[in-house]
Scaffold this motif. Sequence first.
Motif, PDB file in Angstrom:
ATOM      1  N   THR A  54       0.174   0.913   6.624  1.00 36.50           N
ATOM      2  CA  THR A  54      -0.043   0.799   5.205  1.00 36.50           C
ATOM      3  C   THR A  54       1.131   0.712   4.310  1.00 36.50           C
ATOM      4  O   THR A  54       1.168   0.369   3.167  1.00 36.50           O
ATOM      5  CB  THR A  54      -0.806   2.117   4.806  1.00 36.50           C
ATOM      6  OG1 THR A  54      -0.262   3.208   5.167  1.00 36.50           O
ATOM      7  CG2 THR A  54      -2.516   2.167   5.596  1.00 36.50           C
ATOM      8  N   ASP A  55       2.342   0.846   4.796  1.00 39.53           N
ATOM      9  CA  ASP A  55       3.773   0.779   4.196  1.00 39.53           C
ATOM     10  C   ASP A  55       4.520  -0.624   4.794  1.00 39.53           C
ATOM     11  O   ASP A  55       4.564  -0.851   5.905  1.00 39.53           O
ATOM     12  CB  ASP A  55       4.517   1.939   4.745  1.00 39.53           C
ATOM     13  CG  ASP A  55       5.864   1.938   4.233  1.00 39.53           C
ATOM     14  OD1 ASP A  55       6.568   0.744   3.773  1.00 39.53           O
ATOM     15  OD2 ASP A  55       6.358   2.858   4.094  1.00 39.53           O
ATOM     16  N   THR A 108       7.171  -1.537   4.711  1.00 44.51           N
ATOM     17  CA  THR A 108       8.663  -1.602   5.265  1.00 44.51           C
ATOM     18  C   THR A 108       8.324  -1.222   6.885  1.00 44.51           C
ATOM     19  O   THR A 108       9.231  -1.642   7.664  1.00 44.51           O
ATOM     20  CB  THR A 108       9.318  -0.451   4.653  1.00 44.51           C
ATOM     21  OG1 THR A 108       8.765   0.630   4.856  1.00 44.51           O
ATOM     22  CG2 THR A 108       9.658  -0.897   3.079  1.00 44.51           C
ATOM     23  N   TRP A 109       7.312  -0.587   7.102  1.00 45.17           N
ATOM     24  CA  TRP A 109       6.955  -0.022   8.521  1.00 45.17           C
ATOM     25  C   TRP A 109       6.344  -1.196   9.168  1.00 45.17           C
ATOM     26  O   TRP A 109       6.644  -1.205  10.349  1.00 45.17           O
ATOM     27  CB  TRP A 109       6.295   1.142   8.449  1.00 45.17           C
ATOM     28  CG  TRP A 109       7.324   2.327   8.170  1.00 45.17           C
ATOM     29  CD1 TRP A 109       7.019   3.250   7.059  1.00 45.17           C
ATOM     30  CD2 TRP A 109       8.225   2.815   9.230  1.00 45.17           C
ATOM     31  NE1 TRP A 109       7.854   4.213   7.163  1.00 45.17           N
ATOM     32  CE2 TRP A 109       8.744   3.999   8.411  1.00 45.17           C
ATOM     33  CE3 TRP A 109       8.923   2.499  10.374  1.00 45.17           C
ATOM     34  CZ2 TRP A 109       9.795   4.844   8.957  1.00 45.17           C
ATOM     35  CZ3 TRP A 109       9.902   3.283  10.842  1.00 45.17           C
ATOM     36  CH2 TRP A 109      10.387   4.319  10.267  1.00 45.17           C
ATOM     37  N   SER A 146       5.920  -6.084  -0.956  1.00 46.66           N
ATOM     38  CA  SER A 146       6.585  -4.807  -1.375  1.00 46.66           C
ATOM     39  C   SER A 146       6.994  -4.807  -2.790  1.00 46.66           C
ATOM     40  O   SER A 146       6.827  -4.265  -3.559  1.00 46.66           O
ATOM     41  CB  SER A 146       7.523  -4.570  -0.194  1.00 46.66           C
ATOM     42  OG  SER A 146       8.325  -3.236  -0.576  1.00 46.66           O
ATOM     43  N   TYR A 161      -2.329   6.952   3.962  1.00 48.07           N
ATOM     44  CA  TYR A 161      -1.144   6.415   2.999  1.00 48.07           C
ATOM     45  C   TYR A 161       0.053   7.534   3.095  1.00 48.07           C
ATOM     46  O   TYR A 161       0.665   7.451   1.911  1.00 48.07           O
ATOM     47  CB  TYR A 161      -1.765   6.323   1.742  1.00 48.07           C
ATOM     48  CG  TYR A 161      -2.925   5.403   1.642  1.00 48.07           C
ATOM     49  CD1 TYR A 161      -2.483   3.996   1.686  1.00 48.07           C
ATOM     50  CD2 TYR A 161      -4.029   5.665   1.449  1.00 48.07           C
ATOM     51  CE1 TYR A 161      -3.777   3.213   1.744  1.00 48.07           C
ATOM     52  CE2 TYR A 161      -5.295   4.904   1.811  1.00 48.07           C
ATOM     53  CZ  TYR A 161      -4.772   3.322   1.646  1.00 48.07           C
ATOM     54  OH  TYR A 161      -5.684   2.586   1.884  1.00 48.07           O
ATOM     55  N   TYR A 198       3.030   7.516   4.967  1.00 51.02           N
ATOM     56  CA  TYR A 198       4.279   6.851   4.809  1.00 51.02           C
ATOM     57  C   TYR A 198       4.391   6.059   3.674  1.00 51.02           C
ATOM     58  O   TYR A 198       5.547   6.045   3.016  1.00 51.02           O
ATOM     59  CB  TYR A 198       4.611   5.997   6.031  1.00 51.02           C
ATOM     60  CG  TYR A 198       4.550   6.925   7.638  1.00 51.02           C
ATOM     61  CD1 TYR A 198       5.701   7.610   7.696  1.00 51.02           C
ATOM     62  CD2 TYR A 198       3.489   7.043   8.203  1.00 51.02           C
ATOM     63  CE1 TYR A 198       5.631   8.383   8.930  1.00 51.02           C
ATOM     64  CE2 TYR A 198       3.696   7.965   9.420  1.00 51.02           C
ATOM     65  CZ  TYR A 198       4.768   8.431   9.725  1.00 51.02           C
ATOM     66  OH  TYR A 198       4.843   9.403  10.768  1.00 51.02           O
ATOM     67  N   PHE A 199       3.501   5.385   3.214  1.00 49.13           N
ATOM     68  CA  PHE A 199       3.220   4.571   2.110  1.00 49.13           C
ATOM     69  C   PHE A 199       3.706   5.311   0.880  1.00 49.13           C
ATOM     70  O   PHE A 199       4.657   4.991   0.137  1.00 49.13           O
ATOM     71  CB  PHE A 199       1.888   3.999   1.806  1.00 49.13           C
ATOM     72  CG  PHE A 199       1.576   3.538   0.258  1.00 49.13           C
ATOM     73  CD1 PHE A 199       1.985   2.405  -0.125  1.00 49.13           C
ATOM     74  CD2 PHE A 199       0.944   4.519  -0.526  1.00 49.13           C
ATOM     75  CE1 PHE A 199       1.773   1.905  -1.426  1.00 49.13           C
ATOM     76  CE2 PHE A 199       0.580   4.030  -1.625  1.00 49.13           C
ATOM     77  CZ  PHE A 199       1.146   2.927  -2.125  1.00 49.13           C
ATOM     78  N   THR A 226       7.393   6.270   0.885  1.00 51.57           N
ATOM     79  CA  THR A 226       8.306   5.066   0.620  1.00 51.57           C
ATOM     80  C   THR A 226       8.255   4.894  -0.819  1.00 51.57           C
ATOM     81  O   THR A 226       9.367   4.329  -1.360  1.00 51.57           O
ATOM     82  CB  THR A 226       7.914   4.084   1.791  1.00 51.57           C
ATOM     83  OG1 THR A 226       8.263   4.140   2.885  1.00 51.57           O
ATOM     84  CG2 THR A 226       8.816   2.677   1.198  1.00 51.57           C
ATOM     85  N   TYR A 227       7.347   4.805  -1.473  1.00 49.96           N
ATOM     86  CA  TYR A 227       6.871   4.126  -2.695  1.00 49.96           C
ATOM     87  C   TYR A 227       6.861   5.311  -4.056  1.00 49.96           C
ATOM     88  O   TYR A 227       6.423   5.063  -5.011  1.00 49.96           O
ATOM     89  CB  TYR A 227       5.763   3.484  -2.668  1.00 49.96           C
ATOM     90  CG  TYR A 227       5.983   2.028  -1.721  1.00 49.96           C
ATOM     91  CD1 TYR A 227       6.692   1.027  -2.417  1.00 49.96           C
ATOM     92  CD2 TYR A 227       5.860   1.775  -0.405  1.00 49.96           C
ATOM     93  CE1 TYR A 227       6.954  -0.021  -1.428  1.00 49.96           C
ATOM     94  CE2 TYR A 227       5.992   0.861   0.197  1.00 49.96           C
ATOM     95  CZ  TYR A 227       6.518  -0.209  -0.262  1.00 49.96           C
ATOM     96  OH  TYR A 227       6.875  -1.257   0.629  1.00 49.96           O
ATOM     97  N   TYR A 248      -3.591  -2.012  -2.386  1.00 48.01           N
ATOM     98  CA  TYR A 248      -2.845  -1.635  -3.719  1.00 48.01           C
ATOM     99  C   TYR A 248      -3.385  -2.108  -5.074  1.00 48.01           C
ATOM    100  O   TYR A 248      -3.187  -1.221  -6.178  1.00 48.01           O
ATOM    101  CB  TYR A 248      -1.602  -2.598  -3.459  1.00 48.01           C
ATOM    102  CG  TYR A 248      -0.728  -2.260  -2.180  1.00 48.01           C
ATOM    103  CD1 TYR A 248      -1.051  -0.968  -1.370  1.00 48.01           C
ATOM    104  CD2 TYR A 248       0.269  -3.055  -1.682  1.00 48.01           C
ATOM    105  CE1 TYR A 248      -0.251  -0.765  -0.201  1.00 48.01           C
ATOM    106  CE2 TYR A 248       0.879  -2.832  -0.448  1.00 48.01           C
ATOM    107  CZ  TYR A 248       0.551  -1.671   0.307  1.00 48.01           C
ATOM    108  OH  TYR A 248       1.253  -1.632   1.611  1.00 48.01           O
TER     109      TYR A 248
END
Length: 346
Positions: free
Chosen positions: A156-157, A159-160, A198, A222, A224-225, A228-229, A315
């Motif tokens: 869900t991220d 970047t990952w 992103s 969510y 890791y999302f 990161t955000y 999102y």
Amino acid sequence: MTPKTHLPVMTAGVLVVLLAACGGGATDSTSGDGSTDDGADGSAKALQVVTTVAPITSITAAVAGDRAQINGLVPEGTNSHTFDPPPSAAAVLSDADVVFINGLQLEEPTKDLAEANMKDDAVLVEIGTEVLPEEEYIYDFSFPEEDGKPNPHLWTDPTWAIRYAEVIRDTLTEADPDGEATYAENFTAFEAQATELSDALRADQESIPEGGKELLTYHDAYAYFAKTYDWTVIGAIQPENFEDPTPREVAGLIDQIEAEEVPVIFGSEVFPSAVLEEVGNATGARYEDTLRDDDLPGEPGDPEHSWLGLMRYDYVTMINGLGGEATELAALDTAPAVPDDATYPQ
């Protein structure tokens, strides 16, 4: 090709109160369009790739293009945490050259079945463990450290997800060196689209009123999302044992929502929750029941039926629900850059 390799698993979790659901089922060995095992030029057998949850299937298809025949095993809209593959999945796994799973004990029954049925020269890759150092595992109430199961929802991220695609590119290149240029080109296209997603997310989330980037969800997908955000996961409703939360737990959640003035509770499109409706009624928070963990929007073959379409949908839903405006996200073209002919069990 490297012999049957079992890489460590990965996952993560955030400040949740409880846990929930994801996606599970098997398919036959033909591609999504009913094609044969021949490669793009009809002269050689295509690389046989088996995947688990739909987001991983989608990312794999984006990187593999027409050099692989991809079969997903976990039907969309089912609980991947509890999914037990049917015996018919053994035949699909026995023909695989590469098997991609998320790892970190998300798909243990599928992993066990793969290990028992894969060819000696086939490769099993637990992508999560490959990309996430153990010191970055996130544990919480739903995924307590003593159980050894961090939250598995890295995809869900964006970047990952790009890191997932890197592992997929490198694994496919090792299995099929002649496809190196194709895999590299397809990865670059996926990376560009994920980066655009992103960037649009970062821009649109600024429209949420200050202090409003807080998530209370049915299932904590969510973690890791959020890290990161710079969001906060207040909690998730479904307990670790997948039963309804106790009245005491619900009462504590109501108190927390009222104290933090949470405006929206995000439920699951696949798993309706009477508990979330009850909490919403008690607190005045709006119940939004359409978030998706790993059930891609639309039907296989639709432009939105992709990892990009899934994440853009979530999102937009979260940002609009929390009082923002997801204009840049809404304007994105999320159709896969590479045609997706993978098999997605429904």
